[in-house]
Design a protein around this motif. Structure first.
Motif, PDB file in Angstrom:
ATOM      1  N   GLU A 195      51.232 143.628 -24.666  1.00  0.00           N
ATOM      2  CA  GLU A 195      49.822 144.002 -25.071  1.00  0.00           C
ATOM      3  C   GLU A 195      49.701 144.850 -26.514  1.00  0.00           C
ATOM      4  O   GLU A 195      50.559 145.541 -26.888  1.00  0.00           O
ATOM      5  CB  GLU A 195      48.735 144.545 -24.242  1.00  0.00           C
ATOM      6  N   VAL A 196      48.739 144.387 -27.297  1.00  0.00           N
ATOM      7  CA  VAL A 196      48.776 145.103 -28.587  1.00  0.00           C
ATOM      8  C   VAL A 196      47.397 145.764 -28.698  1.00  0.00           C
ATOM      9  O   VAL A 196      46.362 145.403 -28.575  1.00  0.00           O
ATOM     10  CB  VAL A 196      48.984 144.247 -30.052  1.00  0.00           C
ATOM     11  N   TYR A 197      47.724 147.356 -28.962  1.00  0.00           N
ATOM     12  CA  TYR A 197      46.147 147.986 -29.043  1.00  0.00           C
ATOM     13  C   TYR A 197      46.202 148.244 -30.627  1.00  0.00           C
ATOM     14  O   TYR A 197      47.079 149.090 -31.442  1.00  0.00           O
ATOM     15  CB  TYR A 197      46.314 149.421 -28.579  1.00  0.00           C
ATOM     16  N   LEU A 236      54.209 140.966 -32.692  1.00  0.00           N
ATOM     17  CA  LEU A 236      54.321 139.911 -31.907  1.00  0.00           C
ATOM     18  C   LEU A 236      55.632 139.867 -31.319  1.00  0.00           C
ATOM     19  O   LEU A 236      55.551 139.720 -30.072  1.00  0.00           O
ATOM     20  CB  LEU A 236      54.269 138.403 -32.597  1.00  0.00           C
ATOM     21  N   ARG A 237      56.637 140.317 -31.759  1.00  0.00           N
ATOM     22  CA  ARG A 237      57.822 140.448 -31.064  1.00  0.00           C
ATOM     23  C   ARG A 237      57.838 141.271 -30.063  1.00  0.00           C
ATOM     24  O   ARG A 237      58.295 141.291 -28.906  1.00  0.00           O
ATOM     25  CB  ARG A 237      58.941 140.846 -32.219  1.00  0.00           C
ATOM     26  N   LEU A 238      57.249 142.513 -30.195  1.00  0.00           N
ATOM     27  CA  LEU A 238      57.483 143.686 -29.315  1.00  0.00           C
ATOM     28  C   LEU A 238      56.474 143.504 -27.971  1.00  0.00           C
ATOM     29  O   LEU A 238      57.070 143.749 -27.021  1.00  0.00           O
ATOM     30  CB  LEU A 238      57.053 144.939 -29.935  1.00  0.00           C
ATOM     31  N   ALA A 239      55.238 142.822 -28.392  1.00  0.00           N
ATOM     32  CA  ALA A 239      54.479 142.290 -27.414  1.00  0.00           C
ATOM     33  C   ALA A 239      55.078 141.320 -26.326  1.00  0.00           C
ATOM     34  O   ALA A 239      54.896 141.478 -25.229  1.00  0.00           O
ATOM     35  CB  ALA A 239      53.128 141.695 -27.940  1.00  0.00           C
ATOM     36  N   GLY A 287      57.327 142.361 -23.809  1.00  0.00           N
ATOM     37  CA  GLY A 287      56.604 142.901 -22.508  1.00  0.00           C
ATOM     38  C   GLY A 287      56.278 144.369 -22.867  1.00  0.00           C
ATOM     39  O   GLY A 287      55.577 145.311 -21.799  1.00  0.00           O
ATOM     40  N   LYS A 288      56.195 144.977 -23.970  1.00  0.00           N
ATOM     41  CA  LYS A 288      55.761 146.289 -24.447  1.00  0.00           C
ATOM     42  C   LYS A 288      54.293 146.362 -24.624  1.00  0.00           C
ATOM     43  O   LYS A 288      53.557 145.528 -25.243  1.00  0.00           O
ATOM     44  CB  LYS A 288      56.476 146.791 -25.477  1.00  0.00           C
ATOM     45  N   ARG A 289      53.860 147.570 -24.424  1.00  0.00           N
ATOM     46  CA  ARG A 289      52.450 148.061 -24.778  1.00  0.00           C
ATOM     47  C   ARG A 289      52.327 148.534 -26.154  1.00  0.00           C
ATOM     48  O   ARG A 289      53.155 149.711 -26.347  1.00  0.00           O
ATOM     49  CB  ARG A 289      51.710 148.770 -23.811  1.00  0.00           C
TER      50      ARG A 289
END
Length: 464
Positions: free
Chosen positions: A218-220, A288-291, A294-296
């Motif tokens: 997810e992206v905050y 996009l890639r980091l999310a 599976g990363k927050r």
């Protein structure tokens, strides 16, 4: 950091308190809460300590202090009103490498006691390194009002289920995400409201049916405000504390960055005029890639992400690929900086509207909508306008504003490095140059600037 905060297990271990008065009583009470075996060295005991002795909660050595009294102790506290005795205790303890605290004598101490918020097994300790014990206690009082007394039950619930969760989820990240969801969701609310049996049942069911948490990135998109960390929202701070990776830009202050979770990966993608560590398209793809891994992902921006923060461009990419995100507004530079500079953006006598604009467009020019910016009875706030300040002032005058129109440039507003230059449009660029102002700066143009002389309240030089 002047001292390392640690928590020492004292259960059943010998702790010596030298002194038998009211101050010693406070220290003994603290040690008894930690389940220590307390020995008091003092010719006499006050009534409260004598009562504790009669209840066999402590042992009393009715004597003047002697170094031998420290044999076998793990810590010692001197709480007498006799300076010579306190010095002797300190010297004897240090000779034996026993941690020693002498009340109100920092120079004689090898450790200090903190102001404590007790939500056992959750314990919060606040220390000022003896700079201001009163301030530490005031902070403790504030924290006491923010953390429910039932938080200890929530920690106990987590402890009871810890092994099962470890078996259920194989990676540290999966377990952390699981617990963050539980401890910030309905199950936690049930515990805090006294419905612990229902909370345990709900957690049992969750463990039975929850699939391993993969690809729950997810992206905050969080507004970090104009610089002062006290201006962050509660929601921003919570998300900053649970992110796996933080992507931040040049306008985020060091003080705000210090509040990001300590073990989060930090990636700088700062932008300055004509200088980009990463182009915007690459930042979008990085999120996009980091999310998708599976990363927050915390995308931390100065001010507000939707006011000249390119937040809209970033979430467009996320939406196209179905990546979940949250947007947390922040106090934008216009409102935060103007407030700290003592310049209200609207005022019944001077400005009935306010307009925000950027000092340069995507192509790097300052070809702005000048007729819209020179309307009467309005305040103009210009972001990123320092480089083109001379041309901006010339164009505003050429399109109808008076050369005498008050204007101000604020550098690093809301922070301890805030500087303000006030002039009229005709002389603003010259004065800004003489002051050697540097980004980040905000320019405010309008009659409201006159009010700064009367309303300026924040003086970083006096607050340091």
């Amino acid at each position: 950091m002047h001292a390392l905060p640690i928590f020492m297990s004292l259960q059943g271990r010998r702790c010596v308190v030298v002194g038998g008065g009211d101050v010693a009583t406070r220290k003994v009470t603290m040690l008894l809460k930690a389940e220590a075996a307390v020995d008091i060295v003092s010719p006499e005991l006050c009534a409260e300590l004598a009562e504790l002795e009669s209840q066999q909660k402590l042992s009393h050595i009715p004597a003047l202090f002697s170094p031998e009294h420290l044999d076998g102790a793990v810590i010692v506290i001197a709480a007498t009103d006799d300076e010579a005795t306190n010095i002797a205790v300190s010297v004897a303890a240090k000779a034996r490498n026993i941690p020693v605290n002498v009340v109100d004598a920092p120079a004689l101490c090898t450790f200090t006691t903190a102001a404590i918020v007790d939500r056992s097994p959750i314990v919060i300790a606040i220390s000022s390194s003896n700079a201001s014990p009163v301030l530490a206690r005031l902070i403790r009082t504030r924290i006491e009002t923010m953390i429910p007394s039932t938080y200890g039950r929530l920690a106990a619930l987590a402890a009871d289920f810890r092994d099962r969760v470890k078996q259920r989820f194989l990676t540290t990240q999966q377990r952390r995400i699981f617990w963050e969801d539980v401890l910030q969701g309905p199950i936690a609310e049930q515990v805090l409201s006294g419905q612990e049996p229902a909370a345990r049942l709900a957690l049992e069911k969750l463990l039975e049916h929850e699939s391993p948490m993969q690809n729950k990135g997810e992206v905050y998109l969080v507004g970090g405000g104009p610089g002062d960390p006290d201006l962050l929202t509660f929601r921003a701070l919570r998300l900053m504390q649970q992110a796996d990776v933080a992507i931040y830009d040049k306008l985020v202050s060091k003080e705000v960055l210090n509040l990001v979770r300590r073990d989060a990966e930090m990636i700088y993608v700062g932008k300055a005029r004509d200088q980009h560590t990463l182009p915007q398209d690459e930042i979008n793809q990085l999120l996009l890639r980091l999310a998708k891994e599976g990363k927050r992902v915390l995308r931390l921006k100065g001010g507000d992400p939707f006011i000249f923060g390119r937040g809209g461009e970033e979430i467009e990419t996320l939406m196209e690929h179905g990546v979940p995100f949250q947007v947390v507004p922040g106090i934008t530079a216009a409102t935060g900086v103007s407030s700290y500079a003592g310049i209200p953006l609207t005022h019944r006598d001077y400005a009935q509207s306010c307009i925000f604009t950027t000092g340069h467009l995507k192509d790097g020019t300052v070809d702005l909508d000048w007729p819209a910016l020179v309307r009467p009875k309005q305040t103009v706030v210009i972001y990123m306008g320092l480089v083109g300040i001379e041309q901006i002032c010339q164009q505003l005058i050429a399109h109808g504003l008076s050369p005498d129109m008050p204007a101000a440039v604020v550098q690093q507003g809301t922070t301890s490095k805030q500087r303000v230059v006030v002039a009229d449009l005709a002389t603003l660029a010259e004065k800004v140059g003489q002051a050697e102002m540097k980004p980040p700066c905000l320019t405010i143009v309008g009659e409201v600037v006159k009010l700064r002389e009367k309303l300026a309240w924040f003086d970083p030089d006096k607050s340091n």
